[in-house]
Design an enzyme around this catalytic site. Structure first.
Site, PDB file in Angstrom:
ATOM      1  N   ASP A  83       0.849  -1.234  -0.033  1.00  0.00           N
ATOM      2  CA  ASP A  83      -0.018  -0.071   0.095  1.00  0.00           C
ATOM      3  C   ASP A  83       0.864   1.119  -0.048  1.00  0.00           C
ATOM      4  OD1 ASP A  83       0.946  -0.858   2.647  1.00  0.00           O
ATOM      5  OD2 ASP A  83      -0.504   0.791   3.306  1.00  0.00           O
ATOM      6  N   ARG A  92       6.613   4.198   5.092  1.00  0.00           N
ATOM      7  CA  ARG A  92       6.022   4.144   6.559  1.00  0.00           C
ATOM      8  C   ARG A  92       6.438   3.078   6.988  1.00  0.00           C
ATOM      9  NH1 ARG A  92       0.099   6.255   5.294  1.00  0.00           N
ATOM     10  NH2 ARG A  92      -0.829   4.418   5.267  1.00  0.00           N
ATOM     11  N   ASP A  93       5.887   2.889   8.426  1.00  0.00           N
ATOM     12  CA  ASP A  93       5.900   1.642   9.219  1.00  0.00           C
ATOM     13  C   ASP A  93       4.734   0.734   8.751  1.00  0.00           C
ATOM     14  OD1 ASP A  93       4.245   3.252  10.465  1.00  0.00           O
ATOM     15  OD2 ASP A  93       4.885   2.742  12.403  1.00  0.00           O
ATOM     16  N   GLU A  94       4.584   0.421   7.523  1.00  0.00           N
ATOM     17  CA  GLU A  94       3.408  -0.276   7.081  1.00  0.00           C
ATOM     18  C   GLU A  94       3.999  -1.253   5.900  1.00  0.00           C
ATOM     19  OE1 GLU A  94      -1.328   0.602   5.678  1.00  0.00           O
ATOM     20  OE2 GLU A  94      -0.022   1.971   6.677  1.00  0.00           O
ATOM     21  N   ASP A 112      -6.576  -2.453  -1.947  1.00  0.00           N
ATOM     22  CA  ASP A 112      -5.863  -1.589  -3.010  1.00  0.00           C
ATOM     23  C   ASP A 112      -5.476  -2.388  -4.076  1.00  0.00           C
ATOM     24  OD1 ASP A 112      -5.184  -0.688  -0.017  1.00  0.00           O
ATOM     25  OD2 ASP A 112      -4.156   0.976  -0.978  1.00  0.00           O
ATOM     26  N   GLU A 147      -1.999   8.909  -1.040  1.00  0.00           N
ATOM     27  CA  GLU A 147      -3.074   8.113  -0.451  1.00  0.00           C
ATOM     28  C   GLU A 147      -4.352   9.011  -0.197  1.00  0.00           C
ATOM     29  OE1 GLU A 147      -3.264   5.772   3.780  1.00  0.00           O
ATOM     30  OE2 GLU A 147      -1.556   7.225   3.643  1.00  0.00           O
ATOM     31  N   HIS A 187       0.773   5.939  -3.067  1.00  0.00           N
ATOM     32  CA  HIS A 187      -0.071   4.968  -2.627  1.00  0.00           C
ATOM     33  C   HIS A 187      -0.999   4.761  -3.803  1.00  0.00           C
ATOM     34  CE1 HIS A 187      -1.505   3.704   1.457  1.00  0.00           C
ATOM     35  NE2 HIS A 187      -2.632   3.326   0.729  1.00  0.00           N
TER      36      HIS A 187
END
Length: 903
Positions: free
Chosen positions: A478, A482-484, A491, A756, A777
């Protein structure tokens, strides 16, 4: 003279015949070129026909497969097969052996029954068909050092004094690996072995390495990194999700010219140490200390007497599978376009493009100097380096210098999402020439291009493609910064069709779908993310879990991939069963759902018109859509009883929707754009009420001053629905809208990828909520599907999947004066473009060999159409059909065409 003329004519006819003979090119096995390590017992072959004449079709083919060498044992000779199939044709020869190379070629007969020459030989190398193939042992370090530095493992060995015919390495790891042989890197893949649901299956890779071996002493070495296996992952600060200890499985098979073999295996003979990579994390980056570098550690002559013995690790007991998709590779290379000293005094380099990968650094300094490279997507409104949207992810690479002249640093086991880097630790301003950014993503073939007369639309297309590059990193993530960085199913399903236009994603998604079905719960619930690192409670959201049905069906439509559809069918059924189990009289109004995620929220919501679309209304729409797709899959797979049952269920789902959400006068209880879009896209309304509902949708859009209000689930279909129901101009108006919220607003704000949020950066250059504000995103890039399919008109025909037959039905509008697109299909490149000249629309069309296109020429009569300067009427080589909605369809075979439509 007569004899000479006759001879010339004969020679001319002979040359013409040779010149026009069909040839074969672009041979692929499982859609890959000469792949190493396929473990399917019946791999599928594809090839393309080439020729200069129009109307090239294949009438028959003949395949030959040989084992070991071109002159090796013949294991299959298909004989002449009367068939026009040239894509994903299954092997039907003798059983294949593990770890063996097979060569294949093909010849075809064209529509005039003329045989082509045999193609050049292509090949593939098999993987392991049974667990007994694996002779190696799992090994790791006996005692891990503090800080988890990346271990390095090595072993020396000698080859026999014989000529080496081939050498194949079969390798995988728990964690990431990078392998060397005699000090040279093996292969050009990165972040291997890729990310699968490690608790259920693990991929291995195969490399041909004979060119790296040398007579006498050889050394093999492998570095290991934490990777997805044990890095911090997810939202809860969890690490060691799949396990705590890294491990290696290594099996090198050397085959000599006399047929004898040697095996070099991971076992107790290996040794281990640590080197310059002192820590490595997916989110946080990597620390490299050149003072700890062990120069030449993977080459002969290195002294490893102080190295520790390795530890035998427990065997991995889940499925070991061959890699079926393209590996992650370095693709584009970017140089800085600007050096910036920010108002805060930060030293920043701008690479001009938001991207995913890492930066290679060249630097001089003193022993112990530490160079810190921070990564960010944007600068704030004051021009300072901005990292708040990274949340806890550090995205920091640190390099400790040895002081030995010019030093080069490059990460191994991490990746960053960034456009800008901030550099700390230098004694002077950085020289941009010393910094090179490498773009990493799964090595998918680029298939599509799209261009119009509007530069903003062209930039939007570039942003869509760059968003796909950045997020198709072995799984469809996605966001990459970042921390993802997780494989969100919502998606993926929203963007899938656009993805297929830009890159060849057949193998990429076939691999990911296997993990989706493996992570699916026993009750059929599909996780929010795949691989599922969020737990069994994070499952079952409508519009997310429907990736289980939407993507397999689209794989069939776009690629003609029947195997994936068949393999995923049980998963599709299980998802339907889950929704049915949560429904009351086929009304699904229970459970958690994300709804129309990140829809537009007006700053001054005083009248409630933008209230969130009822999440259960959305769920019911996707319940119907998934049921319809599963019904269609059953029909394709010949499961007639299933298809009949799903047809009945679909009718009941739509009836329940109408009773719950539709008033007698045709209004929906949710008046949002998304409610009407989904109800119309999925045919939830009685046919007599659809046009008035579409008119209400159009009025809604106009009431927002021609702006959209849709989120992740409504936006992909908005322009499609408007166009379908006669609101063509409004669809173009939405696409070309430049103010928030719109697709072009981020472009006007300088975006180089898809955001995003519609307003990730606000008009005053401040940012949206940093807690969730990715600038890479891809979901809203789903508008690309409408751009390709509607503006340039390239549309697949589900009745003839894989673009065996297709439509070209372009639409003008939005003050565009031209539009053109190309798409590389399994049959070859198709092109569809148009331009306006006075009262004429000129269409340039290219149809690949062995396919048929139906071109819809915008005209009221065939008399208003010419092709290649000749009137369409009276032609015997083209087939005009009856008028359809202001167009004249023309059926054409392969070749290049130029249509002119007047008035």
């Amino acid at each position: 003279m007569i004899a000479r003329i006759s001879g010339s004519i004969i020679l001319l006819l002979l040359c013409t015949s040779i010149f026009s003979q069909v040839a074969i090119t672009n041979l692929k096995t499982e859609s890959l070129t000469n792949p190493l390590g396929l473990d399917h017992p019946q791999p599928r072959f594809s090839w393309q026909l080439t020729g200069t004449q129009r109307g090239i079709r294949q009438a028959a083919y003949e395949l030959e497969v040989r084992q070991g060498a071109i002159n090796g044992k013949q294991v299959w000779q298909s004989a002449k097969q009367s068939s026009d199939s040239s894509v994903l044709v299954s092997y039907k020869g003798a059983p294949l052996s593990s770890g063996e190379t097979y060569f294949w070629r093909v010849r075809v007969w064209d529509q005039q029954n003329k045989a082509s020459k045999w193609s050049d030989w292509a090949y593939w190398h098999t993987g392991a068909f049974d667990p007994g193939f694996w002779k190696a042992k799992w090994i790791g370090v006996a005692k891990e050092e503090e800080g988890k530095p990346s271990p390095v493992l090595r072993r020396s060995f000698s080859t026999a004094k014989k000529k080496i015919r081939s050498a194949h390495l079969y390798i995988t790891s728990l964690g990431m690996y990078e392998a060397q042989l005699n000090g040279k890197r093996i292969g050009d893949a990165y972040l291997s072995p890729g990310w699968t649901s490690y608790d259920k299956r693990l991929q291995y890779q195969v490399y041909e390495v004979s060119g790296l071996l040398q007579p006498g002493e050889n050394v093999t070495g492998v570095s290991l990194g934490s990777g997805w296996y044990r890095s911090y992952i997810g939202f809860a600060g969890q690490n060691n999700f799949y396990g705590k200890e890294l491990a290696l499985l290594y099996q090198l098979k050397i085959t000599y010219s006399d047929g004898s073999t040697d095996w070099i295996l991971s076992d107790e003979k290996w040794k281990s140490s640590s080197a310059e990579v002192r820590s490595s994390e997916i989110y946080h980056g990597e620390t490299i200390d050149n003072n700890r570098m062990l120069k030449g550690w993977a080459a002969p002559g290195f002294d490893d007497r102080n190295w520790a013995p390795v530890k035998l690790m427990p065997a991995y007991t889940k499925a070991l599978v061959a890699t079926q998709n393209e590996p992650i590779r370095k693709r584009e290379v970017l140089q800085p376009v600007k050096f910036i000293t920010t108002p805060k005094g930060e030293k920043v380099l701008d690479f001009g493009q938001n991207m995913v990968g890492w930066v290679r650094v060249k630097v001089r300094g003193n022993k112990g100097d530490t160079i810190s490279i921070y990564h960010a997507e944007v600068l704030d409104k004051k021009g300072n380096f901005y990292t708040e949207n990274l949340r806890s992810a550090k995205q920091l690479n640190q390099f400790v210098l040895s002081g030995n002249g010019l030093e080069e640093f490059e990460p191994k086991f991490t990746f960053q999402g960034f456009r800008y880097i901030k550099i700390e630790g230098l004694s002077k301003d950085p020289d941009p020439a010393d910094y090179t950014a490498y773009v990493l993503y799964s090595d998918m073939q680029k298939t599509g291009e799209f261009e119009t007369s509007n530069p903003l639309i062209n930039q939007l297309q570039k942003n869509i493609q760059w968003g796909q590059r950045g997020n198709f990193l072995d799984v469809p993530t996605d966001c990459p910064q970042r921390d993802e960085r997780l494989g969100w199913t919502g998606d993926a399903q929203a963007f899938y069709r656009t993805a297929t236009f830009n890159f060849d994603v057949r193998a990429f998604f076939s691999k990911w779908l296997k993990d989706l079905s493996l992570d699916q719960l026993s009750n059929g619930a599909v996780p929010f993310v795949v691989p599922n690192v969020l737990g069994e409670g994070a499952v079952g959201s409508a519009g997310w879990a429907d990736a289980a049905t939407i993507i397999p069906w689209q794989q069939w439509v776009v690629y003609g991939d029947l195997r994936t559809l068949a393999e995923q069918y049980a998963s599709m059924q299980a998802w339907i069963k889950f929704m049915s189990s949560k429904s009351n009289k086929n009304l699904w109004n229970t459970g958690f759902h994300f709804g129309d995620w990140l829809f537009y929220r007006p700053d001054d919501d005083t009248d409630g018109r933008a209230a969130i679309t009822d999440k259960y209304l959305i769920a019911q729409c996707f319940y119907a859509y998934s049921t319809q797709l599963t019904m269609q899959a059953a029909e394709v797979l010949g499961k007639t009883e299933d298809a009949a049952n799903y047809r009945l269920l679909l009718n009941e789902i739509k009836r329940a929707f109408q009773q719950e959400y539709l008033t007698p006068n045709g209004r929906l209880v949710s008046s949002s754009q998304t409610a009407y879009v989904l109800a119309l896209q999925f045919d939830m309304l009685p046919e007599s009420m659809r046009q008035q509902a579409a008119n209400r949708l159009a009025e809604n859009v106009k009431s927002y001053n021609n702006h959209l209000t849709t989120g992740f689930l409504g936006a992909p279909y908005l322009c499609k629905v408007l166009s379908r129901f006669g609101h063509e101009d409004l669809a173009f108006t939405l696409l070309l809208q430049e103010t928030y919220p719109s697709w072009l607003y981020p472009v006007k704000m300088g975006a180089t990828t898809i955001w995003e949020r519609w307003d990730g950066q606000k008009p005053d250059s401040s940012f949206q909520n940093a807690g969730m504000n990715s600038f890479n995103h891809y979901a809203y890039g789903a508008i690309g599907e409408w751009m390709y399919e509607h503006i340039t008109g390239i549309q697949a025909d589900p009745a003839h999947p894989g673009f065996k037959q297709f439509f070209v039905r372009p639409h003008t509008g939005g003050k565009l004066t031209y539009a053109k697109a190309s798409l590389h299909t399994a049959y070859g490149e198709m092109v569809a473009g148009w331009k306006l000249e006075d009262d004429r629309l000129i269409m340039e069309i290219v149809v690949p060999p062995n396919t048929i296109a139906t071109v819809f020429c915008p005209a009221t009569s065939a008399a208003d159409i010419s092709e290649s300067g000749k009137p369409l009427l009276g032609r015997t080589d083209l087939e005009p059909l009856g008028a359809v909605e202001g167009t004249i369809p023309v059926r054409i075979g392969s070749g290049r065409y130029r249509f002119e439509c007047r008035n």
